[in-house]
Structure formats: C-alpha cells, structure tokens
Motif scaffolding. Structure first.
Motif, PDB file in Angstrom:
ATOM      1  N   SER A  63      23.318 -38.044 -57.845  1.00  0.00           N
ATOM      2  CA  SER A  63      24.514 -37.953 -58.675  1.00  0.00           C
ATOM      3  C   SER A  63      25.793 -37.907 -57.839  1.00  0.00           C
ATOM      4  O   SER A  63      26.054 -36.934 -57.122  1.00  0.00           O
ATOM      5  CB  SER A  63      24.450 -36.703 -59.553  1.00  0.00           C
ATOM      6  OG  SER A  63      25.689 -36.506 -60.208  1.00  0.00           O
ATOM      7  N   ALA A  64      26.584 -38.951 -57.960  1.00  0.00           N
ATOM      8  CA  ALA A  64      27.886 -38.973 -57.289  1.00  0.00           C
ATOM      9  C   ALA A  64      28.801 -37.915 -57.889  1.00  0.00           C
ATOM     10  O   ALA A  64      29.588 -37.277 -57.173  1.00  0.00           O
ATOM     11  CB  ALA A  64      28.516 -40.360 -57.416  1.00  0.00           C
TER      12      ALA A  64
ATOM     13  N   GLU B  45      27.782 -46.442 -56.181  1.00  0.00           N
ATOM     14  CA  GLU B  45      27.347 -47.720 -56.765  1.00  0.00           C
ATOM     15  C   GLU B  45      25.951 -47.660 -57.370  1.00  0.00           C
ATOM     16  O   GLU B  45      25.665 -48.346 -58.339  1.00  0.00           O
ATOM     17  CB  GLU B  45      27.446 -48.846 -55.742  1.00  0.00           C
ATOM     18  CG  GLU B  45      28.869 -49.288 -55.492  1.00  0.00           C
ATOM     19  CD  GLU B  45      29.673 -49.575 -56.761  1.00  0.00           C
ATOM     20  OE1 GLU B  45      29.183 -50.310 -57.645  1.00  0.00           O
ATOM     21  OE2 GLU B  45      30.791 -49.062 -56.875  1.00  0.00           O
ATOM     22  N   ALA B  46      25.079 -46.833 -56.805  1.00  0.00           N
ATOM     23  CA  ALA B  46      23.711 -46.740 -57.308  1.00  0.00           C
ATOM     24  C   ALA B  46      23.571 -45.746 -58.462  1.00  0.00           C
ATOM     25  O   ALA B  46      22.525 -45.689 -59.098  1.00  0.00           O
ATOM     26  CB  ALA B  46      22.768 -46.357 -56.177  1.00  0.00           C
ATOM     27  N   ASP B  47      24.611 -44.979 -58.745  1.00  0.00           N
ATOM     28  CA  ASP B  47      24.548 -43.942 -59.778  1.00  0.00           C
ATOM     29  C   ASP B  47      24.644 -44.578 -61.160  1.00  0.00           C
ATOM     30  O   ASP B  47      25.729 -44.934 -61.613  1.00  0.00           O
ATOM     31  CB  ASP B  47      25.669 -42.926 -59.565  1.00  0.00           C
ATOM     32  CG  ASP B  47      25.544 -41.714 -60.469  1.00  0.00           C
ATOM     33  OD1 ASP B  47      24.859 -41.791 -61.502  1.00  0.00           O
ATOM     34  OD2 ASP B  47      26.153 -40.681 -60.134  1.00  0.00           O
ATOM     35  N   ARG B  48      23.527 -44.702 -61.827  1.00  0.00           N
ATOM     36  CA  ARG B  48      23.480 -45.347 -63.148  1.00  0.00           C
ATOM     37  C   ARG B  48      23.823 -44.393 -64.289  1.00  0.00           C
ATOM     38  O   ARG B  48      23.864 -44.797 -65.442  1.00  0.00           O
ATOM     39  CB  ARG B  48      22.114 -45.992 -63.391  1.00  0.00           C
ATOM     40  CG  ARG B  48      21.833 -47.133 -62.439  1.00  0.00           C
ATOM     41  CD  ARG B  48      22.834 -48.262 -62.647  1.00  0.00           C
ATOM     42  NE  ARG B  48      23.017 -49.020 -61.423  1.00  0.00           N
ATOM     43  CZ  ARG B  48      24.163 -49.496 -60.999  1.00  0.00           C
ATOM     44  NH1 ARG B  48      25.260 -49.291 -61.662  1.00  0.00           N
ATOM     45  NH2 ARG B  48      24.246 -50.182 -59.878  1.00  0.00           N
ATOM     46  N   ALA B  49      24.080 -43.134 -63.974  1.00  0.00           N
ATOM     47  CA  ALA B  49      24.528 -42.206 -65.009  1.00  0.00           C
ATOM     48  C   ALA B  49      25.981 -42.478 -65.387  1.00  0.00           C
ATOM     49  O   ALA B  49      26.443 -42.036 -66.436  1.00  0.00           O
ATOM     50  CB  ALA B  49      24.376 -40.763 -64.522  1.00  0.00           C
ATOM     51  N   LEU B  50      26.674 -43.229 -64.532  1.00  0.00           N
ATOM     52  CA  LEU B  50      28.073 -43.576 -64.783  1.00  0.00           C
ATOM     53  C   LEU B  50      28.177 -45.042 -65.159  1.00  0.00           C
ATOM     54  O   LEU B  50      27.506 -45.881 -64.563  1.00  0.00           O
ATOM     55  CB  LEU B  50      28.907 -43.340 -63.519  1.00  0.00           C
ATOM     56  CG  LEU B  50      28.971 -41.920 -62.986  1.00  0.00           C
ATOM     57  CD1 LEU B  50      29.591 -41.905 -61.603  1.00  0.00           C
ATOM     58  CD2 LEU B  50      29.752 -41.032 -63.935  1.00  0.00           C
ATOM     59  N   ASP B  51      29.039 -45.336 -66.126  1.00  0.00           N
ATOM     60  CA  ASP B  51      29.317 -46.741 -66.416  1.00  0.00           C
ATOM     61  C   ASP B  51      30.344 -47.235 -65.397  1.00  0.00           C
ATOM     62  O   ASP B  51      30.828 -46.466 -64.555  1.00  0.00           O
ATOM     63  CB  ASP B  51      29.807 -46.929 -67.855  1.00  0.00           C
ATOM     64  CG  ASP B  51      31.099 -46.182 -68.171  1.00  0.00           C
ATOM     65  OD1 ASP B  51      31.788 -45.711 -67.235  1.00  0.00           O
ATOM     66  OD2 ASP B  51      31.435 -46.079 -69.354  1.00  0.00           O
ATOM     67  N   GLN B  52      30.669 -48.503 -65.447  1.00  0.00           N
ATOM     68  CA  GLN B  52      31.571 -49.068 -64.443  1.00  0.00           C
ATOM     69  C   GLN B  52      32.938 -48.392 -64.454  1.00  0.00           C
ATOM     70  O   GLN B  52      33.512 -48.113 -63.398  1.00  0.00           O
ATOM     71  CB  GLN B  52      31.733 -50.578 -64.620  1.00  0.00           C
ATOM     72  CG  GLN B  52      32.481 -51.245 -63.478  1.00  0.00           C
ATOM     73  CD  GLN B  52      31.818 -51.039 -62.120  1.00  0.00           C
ATOM     74  OE1 GLN B  52      30.615 -51.251 -61.981  1.00  0.00           O
ATOM     75  NE2 GLN B  52      32.584 -50.620 -61.126  1.00  0.00           N
TER      76      GLN B  52
ATOM     77  N   ARG C 128      36.791 -44.810 -61.844  1.00  0.00           N
ATOM     78  CA  ARG C 128      37.626 -43.606 -61.921  1.00  0.00           C
ATOM     79  C   ARG C 128      37.237 -42.624 -60.809  1.00  0.00           C
ATOM     80  O   ARG C 128      38.094 -42.090 -60.112  1.00  0.00           O
ATOM     81  CB  ARG C 128      37.467 -42.972 -63.307  1.00  0.00           C
ATOM     82  CG  ARG C 128      38.397 -41.858 -63.618  1.00  0.00           C
ATOM     83  CD  ARG C 128      38.340 -41.415 -65.084  1.00  0.00           C
ATOM     84  NE  ARG C 128      37.020 -41.437 -65.703  1.00  0.00           N
ATOM     85  CZ  ARG C 128      36.582 -42.377 -66.564  1.00  0.00           C
ATOM     86  NH1 ARG C 128      37.373 -43.369 -66.929  1.00  0.00           N
ATOM     87  NH2 ARG C 128      35.377 -42.308 -67.093  1.00  0.00           N
ATOM     88  N   LEU C 129      35.929 -42.429 -60.622  1.00  0.00           N
ATOM     89  CA  LEU C 129      35.469 -41.499 -59.595  1.00  0.00           C
ATOM     90  C   LEU C 129      35.790 -42.023 -58.195  1.00  0.00           C
ATOM     91  O   LEU C 129      36.174 -41.257 -57.310  1.00  0.00           O
ATOM     92  CB  LEU C 129      33.972 -41.233 -59.749  1.00  0.00           C
ATOM     93  CG  LEU C 129      33.385 -40.092 -58.919  1.00  0.00           C
ATOM     94  CD1 LEU C 129      34.166 -38.796 -59.103  1.00  0.00           C
ATOM     95  CD2 LEU C 129      31.923 -39.886 -59.280  1.00  0.00           C
TER      96      LEU C 129
END
Length: 108
Positions: free
Chosen positions: A47-48, A79-86, A91-92
C-alpha cells in the motif's frame, strides 16, 4: 456487545486503522500513531497510501530522515498499487513529490 467476526475486516482494514492512527496523530499522540502506521505497513506492505501516511506522521514528529525513506518507498509502490485508481495515484504522486522536495530542501 462486541462486533461479530464478520465485521472484523471492516474494523481492522487499512482504512479503519489509518483513520484510527490519524486520530491519534490529531490528539498529539505521535509515538502511538507512528507505531500504528508502521503496523499498517506490515499488514498492507503493497500500500502506497500506508507508506504515505507513515511518512506524514514521521514528518509531523520531526523525523525528516524517516519521512524521506517512507515517501520514497510510497513512490516506489505507487504504480503497482491497485487499491488506488489513476486519479488517486496521480494525487498521491503529487503529494509525495512535494513532500520529498520540501524535506530535502530542509536537510542540513
């Protein structure tokens, strides 16, 4: 009296734990908040957002070196964190990049 075990994932999920840690941080309980944020990164190592939160807490506590390390780790995970949308990743990325610039500018 206690929540049933079916609700535990929601109570102990990343978002709930993150909210609890930010609550501690807001109450000035920095050491406890950092310990919880560290635990969240153990539970959610990809998790980023968890790393970003830990970096923010470290910065708040004046630990610039740790804040830099955790911000850089968050960027590496982004980039690999799929819990976040683009949009969330973008934003992060902005938040992390700005934090790193600020922290590195204040380093002795």
């Amino acid at each position: 009296m206690y929540p049933d075990s079916a609700s535990w994932p929601a109570l102990l999920g990343e978002a709930a734990l993150n909210r609890a840690a930010y609550g501690m941080l807001g109450e000035g309980r920095r050491s406890e908040a950092i310990a919880l944020f560290e635990w969240i990164t153990v539970l959610h190592p990809d998790s980023a957002n968890a790393r970003d939160s830990l970096a923010e807490a470290c910065e708040s506590a004046g630990d610039t070196a740790a804040a830099v390390v955790h911000s850089e780790k968050a960027l590496a995970l982004l980039e690999a964190d799929r819990a976040l949308d683009q949009a969330g990743r973008d934003r992060l990325r902005t938040i992390l990049t700005e934090r790193l610039e600020r922290l590195k500018a204040t380093k002795p």
